[in-house]
Design a protein around this motif. Sequence first.
Motif: not given
Length: 149
Positions: A117-121, A130-133, A136-137
């Motif tokens: 599992p991963y997220v891509e930003i 911001g990194l945390a937001s 989270g999105r």
Amino acid sequence: MSCRFYKQKSTDSNISRFISREIDRQNHLRNSLELEGLEEQVVDFHFNLLQFCDDLSLYICLNKPNTSKEDEIFMFKDGFRQKFSGLRQQMNAHWINEEIIKVSPFPFKASFKVSIPYVEITQNEIVQFGLASAYGRAKEQVRNVTISD
């Protein structure tokens, strides 16, 4: 003061304190698991194996699927850092296609599949939110990969 995973000496008191605590923790584990008589070669082999598995997961996560060898993250272009007795050459990996990674020489008994599992930003999202937001999105995705010989 040195440690297996941090080979350089440090003048940073935080790093020195961490390494000291880590050495104490490892010694406590050795004593509680009765590893005192275990040969250093066996411990080194298992430590290298654990590091290889960690590096293989980093290889999967840090390189986009089907990345050419020339475009890989620098730490993998020349192969994995671990050396294993019985293998005449350094282990190397490369993407065959979007879902298959070939490892050579192949250290496993058979090919296998992993799902990560991963997220891509993006950098723009980090700047904007911001990194945390931004994290989270982001929508969680799953990368399915076959490790093959």
